[in-house]
Each structure stands twice: as C-alpha cells, then as structure tokens.
Scaffold this motif. Structure first.
Motif, PDB file in Angstrom:
ATOM      1  N   VAL A   1       0.848  -1.185   0.000  1.00 65.08           N
ATOM      2  CA  VAL A   1       0.000   0.000   0.000  1.00 65.08           C
ATOM      3  C   VAL A   1       0.887   1.239   0.000  1.00 65.08           C
ATOM      4  CG1 VAL A   1      -1.853   1.242   1.166  1.00 65.08           C
ATOM      5  CG2 VAL A   1      -1.759  -1.261   1.306  1.00 65.08           C
ATOM      6  N   PHE A   2       0.654   2.142  -0.939  1.00 64.30           N
ATOM      7  CA  PHE A   2       1.417   3.391  -0.967  1.00 64.30           C
ATOM      8  C   PHE A   2       0.461   4.555  -1.216  1.00 64.30           C
ATOM      9  CE2 PHE A   2       1.239   1.829  -5.280  1.00 64.30           C
ATOM     10  CZ  PHE A   2       1.018   2.958  -6.060  1.00 64.30           C
ATOM     11  N   GLY A   3       0.901   5.762  -0.869  1.00 61.52           N
ATOM     12  CA  GLY A   3       0.075   6.947  -1.041  1.00 61.52           C
ATOM     13  C   GLY A   3       0.284   7.936   0.078  1.00 61.52           C
ATOM     14  N   ASN A   4      -0.726   8.794   0.307  1.00 57.34           N
ATOM     15  CA  ASN A   4      -0.661   9.811   1.353  1.00 57.34           C
ATOM     16  C   ASN A   4      -1.873   9.678   2.264  1.00 57.34           C
ATOM     17  OD1 ASN A   4      -2.837  11.068  -0.085  1.00 57.34           O
ATOM     18  ND2 ASN A   4      -1.317  12.002  -1.458  1.00 57.34           N
ATOM     19  N   THR A   5      -2.139  10.709   3.066  1.00 60.63           N
ATOM     20  CA  THR A   5      -3.230  10.611   4.037  1.00 60.63           C
ATOM     21  C   THR A   5      -4.608  10.625   3.381  1.00 60.63           C
ATOM     22  OG1 THR A   5      -3.142  13.020   4.317  1.00 60.63           O
ATOM     23  CG2 THR A   5      -1.870  11.671   5.870  1.00 60.63           C
ATOM     24  N   GLU A   6      -4.701  11.140   2.145  1.00 61.47           N
ATOM     25  CA  GLU A   6      -5.994  11.216   1.471  1.00 61.47           C
ATOM     26  C   GLU A   6      -6.215  10.061   0.492  1.00 61.47           C
ATOM     27  OE1 GLU A   6      -6.534  14.967  -0.379  1.00 61.47           O
ATOM     28  OE2 GLU A   6      -6.605  16.091   1.504  1.00 61.47           O
ATOM     29  N   TRP A   7      -5.209   9.710  -0.275  1.00 53.26           N
ATOM     30  CA  TRP A   7      -5.324   8.671  -1.283  1.00 53.26           C
ATOM     31  C   TRP A   7      -4.309   7.569  -1.009  1.00 53.26           C
ATOM     32  CZ3 TRP A   7      -9.060   8.576  -5.012  1.00 53.26           C
ATOM     33  CH2 TRP A   7      -9.748   9.775  -5.266  1.00 53.26           C
ATOM     34  N   GLN A   8      -4.766   6.304  -1.092  1.00 46.79           N
ATOM     35  CA  GLN A   8      -3.863   5.158  -0.985  1.00 46.79           C
ATOM     36  C   GLN A   8      -4.146   4.199  -2.143  1.00 46.79           C
ATOM     37  OE1 GLN A   8      -5.916   5.306   2.341  1.00 46.79           O
ATOM     38  NE2 GLN A   8      -4.704   7.183   2.553  1.00 46.79           N
ATOM     39  N   TYR A   9      -3.085   3.519  -2.583  1.00 50.71           N
ATOM     40  CA  TYR A   9      -3.170   2.584  -3.704  1.00 50.71           C
ATOM     41  C   TYR A   9      -2.566   1.256  -3.268  1.00 50.71           C
ATOM     42  CZ  TYR A   9      -3.615   7.142  -5.920  1.00 50.71           C
ATOM     43  OH  TYR A   9      -4.002   8.426  -6.225  1.00 50.71           O
ATOM     44  N   GLU A  10      -3.268   0.169  -3.585  1.00 48.15           N
ATOM     45  CA  GLU A  10      -2.847  -1.148  -3.103  1.00 48.15           C
ATOM     46  C   GLU A  10      -2.806  -2.166  -4.245  1.00 48.15           C
ATOM     47  OE1 GLU A  10      -4.079  -4.568   0.208  1.00 48.15           O
ATOM     48  OE2 GLU A  10      -5.372  -2.820  -0.123  1.00 48.15           O
ATOM     49  N   PRO A  11      -1.672  -2.343  -4.902  1.00 49.23           N
ATOM     50  CA  PRO A  11      -1.528  -3.453  -5.848  1.00 49.23           C
ATOM     51  C   PRO A  11      -1.196  -4.744  -5.092  1.00 49.23           C
ATOM     52  CG  PRO A  11       0.465  -2.136  -5.834  1.00 49.23           C
ATOM     53  CD  PRO A  11      -0.499  -1.454  -4.898  1.00 49.23           C
ATOM     54  N   SER A  12      -1.721  -5.858  -5.574  1.00 48.80           N
ATOM     55  CA  SER A  12      -1.440  -7.154  -4.943  1.00 48.80           C
ATOM     56  C   SER A  12      -1.685  -8.256  -5.961  1.00 48.80           C
ATOM     57  CB  SER A  12      -2.320  -7.385  -3.706  1.00 48.80           C
ATOM     58  OG  SER A  12      -3.683  -7.502  -4.070  1.00 48.80           O
ATOM     59  N   PHE A  13      -1.212  -9.459  -5.620  1.00 54.83           N
ATOM     60  CA  PHE A  13      -1.509 -10.619  -6.453  1.00 54.83           C
ATOM     61  C   PHE A  13      -1.685 -11.849  -5.578  1.00 54.83           C
ATOM     62  CE2 PHE A  13       3.151 -10.836  -6.245  1.00 54.83           C
ATOM     63  CZ  PHE A  13       3.358 -12.188  -5.979  1.00 54.83           C
ATOM     64  N   LEU A  14      -2.423 -12.805  -6.109  1.00 55.40           N
ATOM     65  CA  LEU A  14      -2.656 -14.088  -5.447  1.00 55.40           C
ATOM     66  C   LEU A  14      -2.420 -15.195  -6.461  1.00 55.40           C
ATOM     67  CD1 LEU A  14      -3.818 -16.060  -3.267  1.00 55.40           C
ATOM     68  CD2 LEU A  14      -6.086 -15.538  -4.197  1.00 55.40           C
ATOM     69  N   VAL A  15      -1.581 -16.175  -6.103  1.00 49.87           N
ATOM     70  CA  VAL A  15      -1.309 -17.330  -6.949  1.00 49.87           C
ATOM     71  C   VAL A  15      -1.850 -18.575  -6.253  1.00 49.87           C
ATOM     72  CG1 VAL A  15       0.446 -18.762  -8.060  1.00 49.87           C
ATOM     73  CG2 VAL A  15       0.738 -16.279  -7.963  1.00 49.87           C
ATOM     74  N   GLN A  16      -2.630 -19.385  -6.983  1.00 51.81           N
ATOM     75  CA  GLN A  16      -3.152 -20.639  -6.466  1.00 51.81           C
ATOM     76  C   GLN A  16      -2.623 -21.800  -7.303  1.00 51.81           C
ATOM     77  OE1 GLN A  16      -7.429 -20.842  -5.434  1.00 51.81           O
ATOM     78  NE2 GLN A  16      -7.604 -18.826  -6.401  1.00 51.81           N
ATOM     79  N   TYR A  17      -2.300 -22.895  -6.636  1.00 52.86           N
ATOM     80  CA  TYR A  17      -1.839 -24.093  -7.333  1.00 52.86           C
ATOM     81  C   TYR A  17      -2.493 -25.317  -6.709  1.00 52.86           C
ATOM     82  CZ  TYR A  17       1.160 -27.936  -8.869  1.00 52.86           C
ATOM     83  OH  TYR A  17       1.618 -29.118  -9.375  1.00 52.86           O
ATOM     84  N   GLY A  18      -3.178 -26.130  -7.523  1.00 56.13           N
ATOM     85  CA  GLY A  18      -3.785 -27.371  -7.064  1.00 56.13           C
ATOM     86  C   GLY A  18      -2.835 -28.533  -7.297  1.00 56.13           C
ATOM     87  N   GLU A  19      -2.494 -29.246  -6.237  1.00 55.82           N
ATOM     88  CA  GLU A  19      -1.476 -30.294  -6.336  1.00 55.82           C
ATOM     89  C   GLU A  19      -1.932 -31.447  -7.215  1.00 55.82           C
ATOM     90  OE1 GLU A  19       0.411 -33.425  -3.220  1.00 55.82           O
ATOM     91  OE2 GLU A  19       0.757 -31.316  -2.736  1.00 55.82           O
ATOM     92  N   TYR A  20      -3.176 -31.893  -7.079  1.00 53.41           N
ATOM     93  CA  TYR A  20      -3.642 -33.045  -7.854  1.00 53.41           C
ATOM     94  C   TYR A  20      -3.919 -32.676  -9.310  1.00 53.41           C
ATOM     95  CZ  TYR A  20      -6.342 -37.122  -9.275  1.00 53.41           C
ATOM     96  OH  TYR A  20      -6.800 -38.238  -9.947  1.00 53.41           O
ATOM     97  N   SER A  21      -4.666 -31.601  -9.519  1.00 52.97           N
ATOM     98  CA  SER A  21      -5.019 -31.194 -10.886  1.00 52.97           C
ATOM     99  C   SER A  21      -3.896 -30.458 -11.592  1.00 52.97           C
ATOM    100  CB  SER A  21      -6.260 -30.291 -10.847  1.00 52.97           C
ATOM    101  OG  SER A  21      -5.987 -29.087 -10.143  1.00 52.97           O
ATOM    102  N   LYS A  22      -2.897 -29.970 -10.818  1.00 50.32           N
ATOM    103  CA  LYS A  22      -1.776 -29.197 -11.351  1.00 50.32           C
ATOM    104  C   LYS A  22      -2.249 -27.940 -12.097  1.00 50.32           C
ATOM    105  CE  LYS A  22       1.211 -33.242 -11.582  1.00 50.32           C
ATOM    106  NZ  LYS A  22       1.631 -32.996 -10.182  1.00 50.32           N
ATOM    107  N   GLU A  23      -3.361 -27.399 -11.633  1.00 52.77           N
ATOM    108  CA  GLU A  23      -3.895 -26.164 -12.198  1.00 52.77           C
ATOM    109  C   GLU A  23      -3.360 -24.959 -11.431  1.00 52.77           C
ATOM    110  OE1 GLU A  23      -8.242 -27.509 -13.876  1.00 52.77           O
ATOM    111  OE2 GLU A  23      -8.035 -27.089 -11.738  1.00 52.77           O
ATOM    112  N   THR A  24      -3.013 -23.909 -12.146  1.00 53.76           N
ATOM    113  CA  THR A  24      -2.496 -22.683 -11.549  1.00 53.76           C
ATOM    114  C   THR A  24      -3.323 -21.502 -12.035  1.00 53.76           C
ATOM    115  OG1 THR A  24      -0.246 -23.579 -11.496  1.00 53.76           O
ATOM    116  CG2 THR A  24      -0.484 -21.205 -11.243  1.00 53.76           C
ATOM    117  N   THR A  25      -3.721 -20.644 -11.107  1.00 51.77           N
ATOM    118  CA  THR A  25      -4.400 -19.400 -11.454  1.00 51.77           C
ATOM    119  C   THR A  25      -3.716 -18.250 -10.734  1.00 51.77           C
ATOM    120  OG1 THR A  25      -6.010 -19.562  -9.645  1.00 51.77           O
ATOM    121  CG2 THR A  25      -6.612 -20.552 -11.765  1.00 51.77           C
TER     122      THR A  25
END
Length: 333
Positions: A208-232
């Motif tokens: 999260v970055f910004g000042n007292t009025e505006w803040q911006y939050e870039p993020s990511f989430l990675v999921q991996y299924g062990e059996y199906s070997k699917e990644t999102t």
C-alpha cells in the motif's frame, strides 16, 4: 422450456456437481478476500491487528439458472492477548446438485519484531481446523436404464481437514503463504475410489502506498492445485479515498488460469483459458463496511452472459486500541 433444453440443463448441473472433484473442496477461493478479509483464505491473518473483524458475504451466480452456484460465509477473528489471534468461519456452498456446509476454527501466533507498539513488523503462523458436511442430491437423477452408481437419494458424508500458513506484515508491505486441505479428505461421496488429495497452495503479496488522502494497493494471489496441477493468478488493484466519515474505495481484479481447455467451433481446435474480471466498490462508515463485487467471465465459451454478484457486510471492533502507524487496512481496524 422444451424437454431438450431441460435435458441440457440437467447435464450441465450434473457437471457442476462433479466440478469440486477437480477443483475446490471446502471453502472456495473467490474474491471475498478483497473486501478487507485476508483471514478468509490465510489463517495466519487471524487477529493480525489489535482489534477484530466480522464479515458476512453472500455470492450468487446466474440468477436465471436453477441451482446455480451460491455461497454464504460468516467469518470473525480478533486479537487475544499480545501474541495470539483466534477466528472462526462458517460457510454454506451450493454448486448444482452438490452442496457443502462447514466451519473452521483458527489459532494464530504473532511475533512482533519492532520495539514500538505503533510500528508494524510482524511474523505470524496460523492453523485452521475445518469440519465439513458434503452432500450430493441424486433424487432427481432419473434414468430408463438402472445405474448402480446412482442411489436416487441424498447422499451425505462428513469429514475434517486443516489449513496452515504464515504471514509477514511490515508497515505497508505484506506477504502470505497458505496450504489448504493439507490432509486427505476421506470423503468417498461419489465413488469408493475417489481421490483425496485436495491440497491447494496460495501465495499473496501486496503493498500500500500513497498519502493521508489517497492510498493505492496493488497485490496478487497465486493458487496451485497439487492433484489437478492447475495454476491461477489474481492481479489486483485497489484505491482508497479517506473521508471525514471513514473511506470509500474501489478496485479491479483479473484472474487468469494457466491451464487451457480445447474446443472446436468448426474453425479448428482452439484453446481457452479461465479469465475473470471483478470490479469492486466499498464504503467504510466508522466501524461499518459494505462492499459489492461483480465478476464477469470472458471468452468464447460461456454458459451464460450474466455475471456473478457478491455483497459483503462488515463490522470492525477494537479500533480504539493501538493502531499501527501505517497505511495497512488489513491490520488497522
């Protein structure tokens, strides 16, 4: 509705019933966590701040489709003492003729590295124990030729599983790692030979970055299924505007699947990947929060042109206690 259309719908709903075998079991990972609720997918975030949070979420897909997927969750977590956090999650999930209800109970241990109570520098470990009842309603499965696999009743089994993980929060930076469904399920709801490896690995990083009025939050989430070997992967961006009464915020999430599905519409074989776009809007008024999320699936092959709707209601408590000196909405209540 014609008999042909009814048959197609029945086949589709049957496919929905078997979808959790390949994909998710237990609490699905949608976009609820973007409503300031990282605890819903990462147990180490239970009691991450000095107060607590309650979140109630309702998600509905395809309003004009009978037995369309729907999910309701109720989660709460809070700090206990200086180094502990506790939480609980209740959920009810329906996907076609398959449904599941369950509860999770969480304990988290927090280690503070900063000397000041107002500087956030914390490593956390969390463990959730979940109890799940999974059901398959076969009472409407009618066949002219008897099938020994279909019982014609509402089958139900109960079992438990565990999630565990760790989180690191340093001022505006955060990183989480979680293993979901770490144990074999032992469910055996569909067949006696049903696989029980439902392990799924989640990694989240954001800032999260910004000042007292505006803040911006870039993020990511990675999921991996062990059996199906699917990644999102989820790529997220949220923007906050501080107001006199609280704050208003919005964001956009894009989920992309790495495993494609092949199809042929007469122009040759093509591959389509999962692509979900989810705008989100929210308002925090004092200790109350309300958010709306809309999810749209893009691609040539879709069952319906409509999207998925989600409403989240929240209440934060304990905000008068020590607040960290940072723009860290997950930790400051």
């Amino acid at each position: 509705m014609s008999l042909y259309i009814k048959k197609l719908l029945c086949i589709f709903l049957l496919c929905l019933a078997y979808l959790p075998l390949k994909a998710q079991e237990g609490l699905p990972v949608y976009f609820d966590y973007l409503s300031d609720n990282w605890y819903l997918i990462h147990p180490a975030m239970a009691g991450v701040g000095q107060g607590g949070k309650i979140r109630l979420t309702a998600r509905k897909q395809w309003f004009d489709v009978e037995k369309a997927p729907a999910l309701q969750t109720l989660s709460a977590h809070m700090r206990v003492g200086d180094r502990s956090g506790v939480g609980t999650i209740f959920f009810n999930d329906r996907n076609g003729y398959h449904s599941q209800t369950g509860a999770k109970f969480t304990y988290a241990h927090h280690i503070m590295f900063s000397r000041s109570d107002y500087a956030l520098n914390q490593l956390s470990f969390g463990l959730s124990v979940g109890f799940i009842q999974s059901s398959l309603d076969e009472s409407e499965f009618v066949s002219t030729v008897p099938d020994p696999i279909i019982t014609g009743t509402n089958n139900s089994v109960s079992y438990f599983n565990v999630d565990f993980g760790m989180s690191y929060n340093y001022l505006e930076f955060y990183a989480h790692f979680t293993v979901k469904n770490a144990l074999g399920s032992g469910r055996d709801l569909y067949t006696a030979e049903e696989f029980d490896n439902l392990r799924r690995y989640l990694i989240s990083v954001g800032y999260v970055f910004g000042n007292t009025e505006w803040q911006y939050e870039p993020s990511f989430l990675v999921q991996y299924g062990e059996y199906s070997k699917e990644t999102t992967t989820d790529l997220n961006m949220k923007v906050y505007r501080q107001m006199d009464f609280g704050k208003i915020w919005g964001g956009l999430s894009y989920r992309r699947g790495f495993s494609g599905t092949e199809y042929d519409l007469g122009n040759g074989v093509q591959t389509q990947h999962l692509q979900l776009w989810s705008p989100i809007l929210g308002v925090n008024y004092k200790n109350l929060m309300i958010a709306y999320t809309y999810t749209y699936q893009s691609g040539d092959i879709r069952f319906d042109n409509g999207g998925f709707h989600q409403i989240t209601l929240g209440f934060d408590f304990g905000s008068d206690r020590n607040r960290f000196n940072c723009h860290c909405p997950a930790a400051n209540y």
